[in-house]
Structure formats: structure tokens, C-alpha cells
Enzyme design. Structure first.
Site, PDB file in Angstrom:
ATOM      1  N   ASP A  69     -22.611  31.097  -0.845  1.00 55.97           N
ATOM      2  CA  ASP A  69     -21.876  29.888  -1.244  1.00 55.97           C
ATOM      3  C   ASP A  69     -21.998  29.751  -2.762  1.00 55.97           C
ATOM      4  O   ASP A  69     -22.913  29.116  -3.268  1.00 55.97           O
ATOM      5  CB  ASP A  69     -22.480  28.669  -0.523  1.00 55.97           C
ATOM      6  CG  ASP A  69     -21.694  27.400  -0.787  1.00 55.97           C
ATOM      7  OD1 ASP A  69     -20.468  27.412  -0.613  1.00 55.97           O
ATOM      8  OD2 ASP A  69     -22.315  26.398  -1.208  1.00 55.97           O
ATOM      9  N   CYS A  71     -16.444  25.485  -2.796  1.00 57.76           N
ATOM     10  CA  CYS A  71     -15.932  24.125  -2.565  1.00 57.76           C
ATOM     11  C   CYS A  71     -14.830  23.831  -3.582  1.00 57.76           C
ATOM     12  O   CYS A  71     -14.802  22.782  -4.209  1.00 57.76           O
ATOM     13  CB  CYS A  71     -17.053  23.091  -2.645  1.00 57.76           C
ATOM     14  SG  CYS A  71     -17.913  23.014  -4.231  1.00 57.76           S
ATOM     15  N   ALA A  97     -28.479  28.193  -2.743  1.00 60.23           N
ATOM     16  CA  ALA A  97     -28.673  27.196  -1.687  1.00 60.23           C
ATOM     17  C   ALA A  97     -28.654  25.736  -2.118  1.00 60.23           C
ATOM     18  O   ALA A  97     -28.370  24.869  -1.295  1.00 60.23           O
ATOM     19  CB  ALA A  97     -29.982  27.477  -0.958  1.00 60.23           C
ATOM     20  N   GLY A 117     -28.140  21.525   1.806  1.00 58.26           N
ATOM     21  CA  GLY A 117     -27.527  21.035   3.043  1.00 58.26           C
ATOM     22  C   GLY A 117     -27.199  22.134   4.029  1.00 58.26           C
ATOM     23  O   GLY A 117     -27.473  22.019   5.229  1.00 58.26           O
ATOM     24  N   ASP A 152     -32.360  29.708  -5.180  1.00 55.70           N
ATOM     25  CA  ASP A 152     -31.587  29.012  -6.201  1.00 55.70           C
ATOM     26  C   ASP A 152     -32.107  29.429  -7.570  1.00 55.70           C
ATOM     27  O   ASP A 152     -33.265  29.834  -7.710  1.00 55.70           O
ATOM     28  CB  ASP A 152     -31.650  27.492  -6.062  1.00 55.70           C
ATOM     29  CG  ASP A 152     -30.525  26.823  -6.841  1.00 55.70           C
ATOM     30  OD1 ASP A 152     -29.380  26.829  -6.350  1.00 55.70           O
ATOM     31  OD2 ASP A 152     -30.770  26.344  -7.967  1.00 55.70           O
TER      32      ASP A 152
END
Length: 443
Positions: free
Chosen positions: A328, A380, A261, A265, A284
Site C-alpha cells: 500500500d 488511496c 503500514a 489500520g 514503515d
């Protein structure tokens, strides 16, 4: 050493190069140590990021001004030359002669007095020859590398993955300054109320249209210093990251997990979309980052968020089954080069182990999704090995999941050859940073 803007920029650039630190963290540390006036602090940031973004182009110009370009240069002297060349070629705040004099003084203060004459000579040559030096115009990786200041190896990699046309569109997009995207917190204020609050302070906030709480801030300085930030009325988040949350589509009352995480955001956006109802567990690996998530959730008034330390590669032994899982994963970051310009210099071969790690995290995350639940995998980066190949492998090896179609507004363009449960967000296609998402539903 004098506490000047150039000295600070050189020190920060040397730290990034020698220690491979994150640019934003390195710059913050140096600015805190130098305690510059606001104007000098701003110039330091301009020089620092300018040199990181244009290093290959700057070196091309400087090579044409050296008598022995093949000779290795001292790192501090080289960085001083790059800072001065950036000012000469791309800025007009100081007269060129003053830039040269400042550079000479800088190398002296760095203990390289013997190089002062060399620096003076190289920069005087650049002043004379800058209009004669022509950047290469070809579309081969080496020519593009000089024009866009991205390593030729990464350009070749993108050309093979996405084709020559899209690669140049990526390069052009990364030359542009990234907008400052934020998300208003609907639990505390409407977008219009936040917009009005900023307007009263002389700050412009423009709506993005989609997602409905997304906007672009202009002329605001450091957003974290604004009273609206302290009041929890918004958080900073790129539009591409907000779109990942739209794909996840968390609902009020559900149990949701963001398994990798930090900095938080997507956790914050998901909790707001849930209207602060239900449960949202944010994991995390690092204790300090878990603390940042907790602080952010408290500032925004998101009391459904529970932040805990966990190694996703070891699984989620204490986690109850969840309705939605956001995976993510850590990645090479080639999609966020505009915000972290140092990433462009990361060797493509150095990230070859990442897909194995990413797949391991995705597998572990899938085990705690409820029947009928949603699993979203995202990065990303712009690297098929970390993106669609991981997603394809997951579906092939996990028949308990089926692909789930991703639907976003037509203004955000999907790559034409992509399966409809995958979405590569290019920085030129209506998104901002380069992101990837794949969505699955558990049978």
C-alpha cells in the site's frame, strides 16, 4: 490575542497554507494550544474544515465584493475574510452582524488594525450582495472548480482520465461529509455486542453488511475518547481500506507483510482476519509511526504483529518469504479529499515522480513473496499513472507473476473498462474513499 473559535481557525488555516501541514495534525496542535471550551472547539473545527473545503467558492464570492480584486491581500486578512464569508454563506449559528464584528476584531488582534475598515467594508458588501452573486453553471473545468471548490487543473486531469460524467460524480461525492467507518475487533467482541455497548451510551452503530465487521458510527464525538476504543473493541478505518484487506484475504497461520503500514489500520484488520494466528510484519519508514502501529496492535490485543522500521525503496533484506504481501504505497492521496481537504490543492504536476517510487517499492516487495503467494498493490488516489499504469508495467516486466482476479460484492461497482485483476473504488460506487487495488499471484 483572545482565545476565540475564529482566531484559532485562522491560525490553523494559516499554518496549513504556509507550512503545507496535514490538516488534522495542525488543527489538533492549535486546539491544544488554545484550550477552548468544547462548544468553541467544535466551531473552530467547523470553520477550519469548511474554509479548506470551500476556499475556491468563498474566494469567488469575495472577489465580487472587492474594488480591486487583482490586488494581493495579506494572508491573515484574507483568511479572516474567508472564515467570516463561510459563516455568512453556509452557517446560521451567529447573526451576520456579529460575524462581521468578530472578523474586524480578529484582524485587529492579528496586528492588522489598518485593515479593519477594509474587512468591515468587504463583509458588509457581501451581506448586501450574497443573493445576487450567482455561481457559474457550466460543465467546463473553471465553472466546476468554482461550484465544487476543486482546482480546475485537477478537474481537467480527472476528465481526461475518467470522463466528464464520472468526474462530476467524484466532485459531488467529495462535497458530502464522509461517514465515520470503524471495524469491530472480533477477537474481543462480536459486532452485535459492540453495537449494544454503544447503544447503552446513546451512540448509533450501523452495520455495513460487507465486510462483516464494518460499521458506521454516528453522534459519538472523538472516537478515540470512547471507552470501547480504549478497550480495543474497534479501530477507525474507512470502508475502502477494509476492502483492500478483503482483496488480500490473509488466512490464519500464514506469514503476511504490510510493507508501508502506517498508521496501521490495514495491519490491524489483516491480523484480525488471521484470528491472531501466524505472523504479520508491518514496516514503515519513520520510527514514530512504527511506535503508533505497536501501540495500536497492543490496544487491540494483536500479538502476531511485529512492527519494524524499514525503507521499502531499499528492499527487505531481513524478511523471510511471505505468503501474502500488501504493498500500500505512498501516493498523491486524491482519493481521500473528503477526509484531508487540503489535498485537493496539491498541484497535479508535483506528483509526477511518485509512480517511479511506487514501482520501485512494488518490485522490492515482489521479491519476498513465496511461490504461489499473493501480492496486492494499492493506493488511496485517483490517478491512472499511480494506479493501473504501475500495475500494467509490473506484469509486463515480471513474468514470474500472473494477474489474480479481484472479486467483490456487486454493490461495489468496478469501472467497466478495467481488467479483472484491478479495481478502482470510486467514492460514488459503493465504496467510500477513492482507492485502487491490483492483485497478482506468484507462479
Amino acid at each position: 490575542m483572545r482565545h476565540t473559535a475564529r482566531n484559532a481557525a485562522v491560525q490553523a488555516l494559516l499554518q496549513v497554507e504556509e507550512n503545507e501541514g496535514y490538516s488534522n495534525l495542525v488543527l489538533d496542535k492549535v486546539l491544544k494550544a488554545f484550550q477552548l471550551e468544547r462548544r468553541d472547539s467544535a466551531l473552530t473545527s467547523i470553520l477550519f474544515y469548511g474554509v479548506l473545503e470551500k476556499k475556491i467558492t468563498l474566494d469567488f464570492y469575495l472577489q465580487h465584493c472587492l474594488k480591486a480584486p487583482e490586488k494581493k491581500m495579506n494572508a491573515a486578512v484574507e483568511m479572516t475574510l474567508r472564515c467570516a464569508a463561510y459563516q455568512i454563506l453556509f452557517l446560521d449559528k451567529l447573526p451576520d452582524s456579529a460575524v462581521v464584528n468578530e472578523a474586524v476584531e480578529t484582524v485587529k488582534e492579528l496586528g492588522k488594525t489598518s485593515s479593519a475598515g477594509f474587512v468591515n467594508a468587504v463583509l458588509r458588501t457581501l451581506l448586501r450582495r450574497k443573493k445576487e452573486i450567482i455561481l457559474p453553471t457550466g460543465n467546463d473545468p473553471v465553472s466546476l472548480s468554482v461550484r465544487y471548490s476543486v482546482p480546475a487543473s485537477l478537474i481537467s486531469f480527472w476528465q481526461e482520465a475518467y470522463g466528464a460524467e464520472d468526474t462530476e460524480r467524484i466532485l459531488k461525492a467529495f462535497l458530502e461529509r464522509a461517514p465515520l467507518y470503524i471495524r469491530s475487533n472480533p477477537l474481543k467482541a462480536s459486532f452485535q455486542k459492540l453495537q449494544s455497548s454503544f447503544s447503552d451510551s446513546g451512540i448509533d452503530l450501523k452495520p455495513c453488511g460487507f465486510p462483516e465487521c464494518a460499521g458506521i458510527l454516528s453522534d459519538c464525538g472523538a472516537p478515540q475518547s470512547l471507552p470501547q476504543f480504549e478497550q480495543g473493541l474497534f479501530h477507525v478505518q474507512d470502508i475502502s481500506a477494509q476492502l483492500i484487506c478483503e482483496i488480500l484475504n490473509p488466512q490464519p497461520g500464514e506469514t503476511v507483510c504490510d510493507c508501508c503500514a502506517a498508521p496501521g489500520g490495514k495491519t490491524f484488520t489483516a491480523a484480525e482476519m488471521m484470528q491472531n494466528k501466524g505472523k504479520l510484519i508491518a514496516f514503515d519508514l519513520y520510527r514514530g509511526r512504527v511506535g503508533l502501529i505497536r501501540d495500536g496492535a497492543q490496544r487491540l490485543g494483536l500479538d502476531i504483529v511485529t512492527a519494524r522500521r524499514n525503507d521499502a525503496l531499499l528492499g527487505f533484506p531481513d524478511l523471510e518469504p511471505v505468503d501474502r504481501m500488501l504493498c500500500d504505497v505512498p501516493c498523491s492521496g486524491y482519493g481521500v479529499i473528503r477526509r484531508k481537504p487540503e489535498i485537493r490543492y496539491k498541484d497535479v504536476s508535483s506528483v509526477s515522480e511518485l509512480p517511479t517510487i511506487q514501482y520501485g517499492i512494488l518490485q522490492n516487495a515482489s521479491k519476498v513473496v513465496k511461490s504461489g503467494g499473493v501480492l496486492v498493490y494499492s493506493t488511496c488516489t485517483l490517478n491512472p499513472a499511480e494506479n493501473n499504469l504501475v500495475a500494467e508495467r509490473f506484469l509486463k516486466e515480471n513474468d514470474g507473476f500472473i494477474p489474480m482476479k479481484i472479486e467483490l460484492p456487486a454493490s461495489i461497482q468496478r469501472r467497466s473498462k478495467e481488467a479483472d485483476h484491478m479495481f478502482t473504488m470510486m467514492p460514488f460506487s459503493g465504496a467510500s474513499d477513492g482507492f485502487f487495488a491490483a492483485a497478482f499471484r506468484k507462479k
